[in-house]
Design a protein around this motif. Structure first.
Motif, PDB file in Angstrom:
ATOM      1  N   ALA A  33       0.869  -1.167   0.000  1.00  0.00           N
ATOM      2  CA  ALA A  33       0.000   0.000   0.000  1.00  0.00           C
ATOM      3  C   ALA A  33       0.913   1.225   0.000  1.00  0.00           C
ATOM      4  O   ALA A  33       1.931   1.258   0.692  1.00  0.00           O
ATOM      5  CB  ALA A  33      -0.897   0.012   1.229  1.00  0.00           C
ATOM      6  N   VAL A  34       0.548   2.226  -0.761  1.00  0.00           N
ATOM      7  CA  VAL A  34       1.342   3.454  -0.848  1.00  0.00           C
ATOM      8  C   VAL A  34       0.536   4.608  -0.260  1.00  0.00           C
ATOM      9  O   VAL A  34      -0.666   4.727  -0.506  1.00  0.00           O
ATOM     10  CB  VAL A  34       1.722   3.759  -2.305  1.00  0.00           C
ATOM     11  N   VAL A  48      -1.764  11.201   5.571  1.00  0.00           N
ATOM     12  CA  VAL A  48      -2.627  12.090   4.806  1.00  0.00           C
ATOM     13  C   VAL A  48      -3.615  11.289   3.960  1.00  0.00           C
ATOM     14  O   VAL A  48      -4.818  11.503   4.029  1.00  0.00           O
ATOM     15  CB  VAL A  48      -1.790  13.019   3.905  1.00  0.00           C
ATOM     16  N   ALA A  49      -3.096  10.371   3.153  1.00  0.00           N
ATOM     17  CA  ALA A  49      -3.951   9.594   2.255  1.00  0.00           C
ATOM     18  C   ALA A  49      -3.216   8.324   1.858  1.00  0.00           C
ATOM     19  O   ALA A  49      -1.984   8.301   1.826  1.00  0.00           O
ATOM     20  CB  ALA A  49      -4.309  10.396   1.010  1.00  0.00           C
ATOM     21  N   GLY A  50      -3.982   7.261   1.551  1.00  0.00           N
ATOM     22  CA  GLY A  50      -3.343   6.003   1.180  1.00  0.00           C
ATOM     23  C   GLY A  50      -4.169   5.223   0.185  1.00  0.00           C
ATOM     24  O   GLY A  50      -5.385   5.405   0.073  1.00  0.00           O
ATOM     25  N   ILE A  51      -3.465   4.336  -0.552  1.00  0.00           N
ATOM     26  CA  ILE A  51      -4.128   3.512  -1.550  1.00  0.00           C
ATOM     27  C   ILE A  51      -3.381   2.193  -1.667  1.00  0.00           C
ATOM     28  O   ILE A  51      -2.203   2.167  -2.012  1.00  0.00           O
ATOM     29  CB  ILE A  51      -4.203   4.270  -2.905  1.00  0.00           C
ATOM     30  N   PRO A  52      -4.019   1.076  -1.345  1.00  0.00           N
ATOM     31  CA  PRO A  52      -3.398  -0.231  -1.579  1.00  0.00           C
ATOM     32  C   PRO A  52      -3.233  -0.452  -3.072  1.00  0.00           C
ATOM     33  O   PRO A  52      -4.150  -0.161  -3.846  1.00  0.00           O
ATOM     34  CB  PRO A  52      -4.405  -1.216  -0.969  1.00  0.00           C
ATOM     35  N   ALA A  98       5.617   3.409   1.618  1.00  0.00           N
ATOM     36  CA  ALA A  98       5.057   2.126   1.212  1.00  0.00           C
ATOM     37  C   ALA A  98       5.138   1.145   2.366  1.00  0.00           C
ATOM     38  O   ALA A  98       6.137   1.096   3.091  1.00  0.00           O
ATOM     39  CB  ALA A  98       5.792   1.566  -0.008  1.00  0.00           C
ATOM     40  N   THR A  99       4.088   0.352   2.511  1.00  0.00           N
ATOM     41  CA  THR A  99       4.022  -0.611   3.598  1.00  0.00           C
ATOM     42  C   THR A  99       3.178  -1.808   3.189  1.00  0.00           C
ATOM     43  O   THR A  99       2.275  -1.688   2.361  1.00  0.00           O
ATOM     44  CB  THR A  99       3.412   0.020   4.864  1.00  0.00           C
ATOM     45  N   ARG A 100       3.456  -2.952   3.784  1.00  0.00           N
ATOM     46  CA  ARG A 100       2.613  -4.133   3.611  1.00  0.00           C
ATOM     47  C   ARG A 100       1.533  -4.172   4.698  1.00  0.00           C
ATOM     48  O   ARG A 100       0.644  -5.020   4.668  1.00  0.00           O
ATOM     49  CB  ARG A 100       3.431  -5.414   3.699  1.00  0.00           C
ATOM     50  N   ALA A 101       1.626  -3.262   5.650  1.00  0.00           N
ATOM     51  CA  ALA A 101       0.695  -3.226   6.780  1.00  0.00           C
ATOM     52  C   ALA A 101      -0.335  -2.109   6.583  1.00  0.00           C
ATOM     53  O   ALA A 101      -0.568  -1.651   5.469  1.00  0.00           O
ATOM     54  CB  ALA A 101       1.472  -3.046   8.074  1.00  0.00           C
ATOM     55  N   ASP A 102      -0.934  -1.663   7.668  1.00  0.00           N
ATOM     56  CA  ASP A 102      -1.929  -0.596   7.624  1.00  0.00           C
ATOM     57  C   ASP A 102      -1.253   0.715   7.210  1.00  0.00           C
ATOM     58  O   ASP A 102      -0.407   1.236   7.949  1.00  0.00           O
ATOM     59  CB  ASP A 102      -2.591  -0.465   8.993  1.00  0.00           C
ATOM     60  N   VAL A 103      -1.624   1.236   6.077  1.00  0.00           N
ATOM     61  CA  VAL A 103      -0.951   2.419   5.539  1.00  0.00           C
ATOM     62  C   VAL A 103      -1.209   3.658   6.383  1.00  0.00           C
ATOM     63  O   VAL A 103      -0.505   4.658   6.249  1.00  0.00           O
ATOM     64  CB  VAL A 103      -1.367   2.641   4.070  1.00  0.00           C
ATOM     65  N   ARG A 104      -2.193   3.618   7.258  1.00  0.00           N
ATOM     66  CA  ARG A 104      -2.490   4.774   8.103  1.00  0.00           C
ATOM     67  C   ARG A 104      -1.518   4.913   9.268  1.00  0.00           C
ATOM     68  O   ARG A 104      -1.475   5.955   9.928  1.00  0.00           O
ATOM     69  CB  ARG A 104      -3.926   4.678   8.643  1.00  0.00           C
ATOM     70  N   VAL A 105      -0.745   3.882   9.544  1.00  0.00           N
ATOM     71  CA  VAL A 105       0.126   3.862  10.719  1.00  0.00           C
ATOM     72  C   VAL A 105       1.547   4.191  10.301  1.00  0.00           C
ATOM     73  O   VAL A 105       2.226   3.394   9.652  1.00  0.00           O
ATOM     74  CB  VAL A 105       0.054   2.504  11.421  1.00  0.00           C
ATOM     75  N   VAL A 106       2.022   5.366  10.697  1.00  0.00           N
ATOM     76  CA  VAL A 106       3.319   5.867  10.231  1.00  0.00           C
ATOM     77  C   VAL A 106       4.462   4.924  10.589  1.00  0.00           C
ATOM     78  O   VAL A 106       5.358   4.671   9.772  1.00  0.00           O
ATOM     79  CB  VAL A 106       3.579   7.269  10.809  1.00  0.00           C
TER      80      VAL A 106
END
Length: 122
Positions: A33-34, A48-52, A98-106
């Motif tokens: 997710a980016v 701010v915003a995210g999109i898998p 970019a993360t494989r986890a919850d994109v809302r969590v810095v």
């Protein structure tokens, strides 16, 4: 490994618009997710915003909902952040992550870009 390069920051007046770009590279970018994050002087970095990458949903913080739009171009491996109705409080360095986890969590972001400055004058 995922590499992220941001572009598109700058100086704009209150009420103006900017579009940020995040060019992603790496063999497994589609597994992530980016998101876009920002950090103002003296403050912590915030989501701010995210999109898998594989799923067509978008997520926004309350402070930007209705003003910012995140989107991706899979053919170009690029994620965009269209920012409208900008306010002085939007002034910050904006980062792509970019993360494989919850994109809302810095703290769960694995890869970061170098950041791009956005300044909104009053």
């Amino acid at each position: 490994q995922v590499q992220l390069v941001e572009s598109g920051g700058g100086l704009v007046q209150t009420g103006g618009s900017l579009r940020l770009s995040c060019a992603a590279s790496g063999r497994t970018v589609s597994d992530y997710a980016v998101g876009w994050f920002r950090q103002a002087p003296g403050k912590e970095r915030e989501f701010v915003a995210g999109i898998p990458w594989k799923v067509g949903i978008t997520i926004y913080s309350e402070s930007v909902k209705g003003r910012f739009t995140i989107s991706r171009d899979s053919a170009k491996n690029t994620v965009y952040l269209q920012m409208n109705s900008l306010k002085p409080e939007d002034t910050a360095v904006y980062y792509c992550g970019a993360t494989r986890a919850d994109v809302r969590v810095v703290v769960l972001v694995t890869y970061w870009g170098q950041g791009t400055q956005v300044t909104v004058s009053s």
